[in-house]
Design an enzyme around this catalytic site. Structure first.
Site, PDB file in Angstrom:
ATOM      1  N   SER A  27      -6.289  -1.175 -10.085  1.00  0.00           N
ATOM      2  CA  SER A  27      -6.041  -0.566  -8.779  1.00  0.00           C
ATOM      3  C   SER A  27      -7.105  -0.888  -7.750  1.00  0.00           C
ATOM      4  O   SER A  27      -6.843  -0.875  -6.544  1.00  0.00           O
ATOM      5  CB  SER A  27      -5.916   0.958  -8.925  1.00  0.00           C
ATOM      6  OG  SER A  27      -7.096   1.506  -9.486  1.00  0.00           O
ATOM      7  N   GLY A  64      -3.622   0.685 -12.733  1.00  0.00           N
ATOM      8  CA  GLY A  64      -3.546   1.235 -14.078  1.00  0.00           C
ATOM      9  C   GLY A  64      -3.751   0.217 -15.186  1.00  0.00           C
ATOM     10  O   GLY A  64      -3.773   0.584 -16.368  1.00  0.00           O
ATOM     11  N   ASP A 174      -8.762  11.234  -3.588  1.00  0.00           N
ATOM     12  CA  ASP A 174      -8.816  11.413  -5.044  1.00  0.00           C
ATOM     13  C   ASP A 174     -10.213  11.198  -5.607  1.00  0.00           C
ATOM     14  O   ASP A 174     -10.461  11.453  -6.779  1.00  0.00           O
ATOM     15  CB  ASP A 174      -7.811  10.496  -5.746  1.00  0.00           C
ATOM     16  CG  ASP A 174      -8.096   9.004  -5.547  1.00  0.00           C
ATOM     17  OD1 ASP A 174      -9.170   8.642  -5.023  1.00  0.00           O
ATOM     18  OD2 ASP A 174      -7.225   8.196  -5.912  1.00  0.00           O
ATOM     19  N   HIS A 177     -10.567   6.112  -5.886  1.00  0.00           N
ATOM     20  CA  HIS A 177     -10.234   4.813  -5.312  1.00  0.00           C
ATOM     21  C   HIS A 177     -10.911   4.614  -3.954  1.00  0.00           C
ATOM     22  O   HIS A 177     -10.777   5.467  -3.076  1.00  0.00           O
ATOM     23  CB  HIS A 177      -8.717   4.670  -5.164  1.00  0.00           C
ATOM     24  CG  HIS A 177      -7.995   4.705  -6.467  1.00  0.00           C
ATOM     25  ND1 HIS A 177      -7.465   5.874  -6.998  1.00  0.00           N
ATOM     26  CD2 HIS A 177      -7.753   3.719  -7.362  1.00  0.00           C
ATOM     27  CE1 HIS A 177      -6.909   5.594  -8.162  1.00  0.00           C
ATOM     28  NE2 HIS A 177      -7.067   4.298  -8.409  1.00  0.00           N
TER      29      HIS A 177
END
Length: 201
Positions: A27, A64, A174, A177
């Site tokens: 990612s 992922g 989050d 990232h």
């Protein structure tokens, strides 16, 4: 997550010229949560497009992705794109999932060997995990990348998120990232080692 097939699709013609660069990542390279075209790989593609002849950048990153997943895909990617340079940015999800570090090292080594055997130069992007994983694990995880790089004489960026990881303003909500503002720094972390591999042409 999804890969980004639109970034510099390259076929045999690009391979014949020896000007294709393949990024195999997770990612962090797949523009997760970012506006399309704002990730570090796209920034790299724009930088290299100004060279003559230009490089084609193929982004085969999937959100992922683990090293095991990359290992299963790399042979097909090498055959399809015949890259001159392969950037491997995998391992972070192995740590998040608590996967065996021996397997992570074996997978990184296998991908590096496969790329080298296909005639590509390889750049490894190292990762680190937060201190809450415990010193023994964090040290062992970082060592995996150093060991693979040393064993296969491949250049290594020790910490892909250097200068980013410690600044929460450079992360999405989050807190995992990096955001769009972090992408230029991520590219600059990669660029010195990558520039040596692609040469002056």
């Amino acid at each position: 997550g999804a890969s980004l097939p639109g970034l510099g699709r390259a076929g045999p013609a690009g391979a014949a010229a020896g000007r294709t660069l393949l990024v195999l990542g997770d990612s962090l390279s797949a523009e997760y949560g970012l506006r399309r075209g704002s990730g570090w790989v796209e920034l790299l593609s724009r930088r290299l497009s100004g060279r003559r002849p230009p490089w084609q950048v193929v982004n085969a990153s999937i959100s992922g992705e683990t090293t095991a997943g990359g290992r299963t895909r790399i042979a097909t990617l090498l055959e399809r794109h015949r890259p001159a340079v392969v950037v491997i940015e995998l391992g972070g999800n192995d740590a998040l999932r608590g996967l065996d570090l021996g397997a992570t090292e074996a997978n990184l080594a296998a991908m590096t060997r496969a790329a080298r055997q296909a005639g590509a130069r390889v750049l490894l992007l190292g990762m680190q995990v937060p201190p809450n994983y415990g010193k023994a694990y964090t040290d062992a995880f970082a060592q995996v990348f150093r060991d693979v790089a040393k064993a296969h004489q491949a250049p290594l960026v020790p910490f892909f998120l250097d200068g980013v990881a410690e600044d929460m303003s450079l992360f999405q909500p989050d807190r995992i990232h990096p955001n769009a503002q972090a992408q230029p720094r991520m590219l600059e972390n990669v660029w010195p080692a990558l520039r040596k591999l692609i040469g002056k042409g």
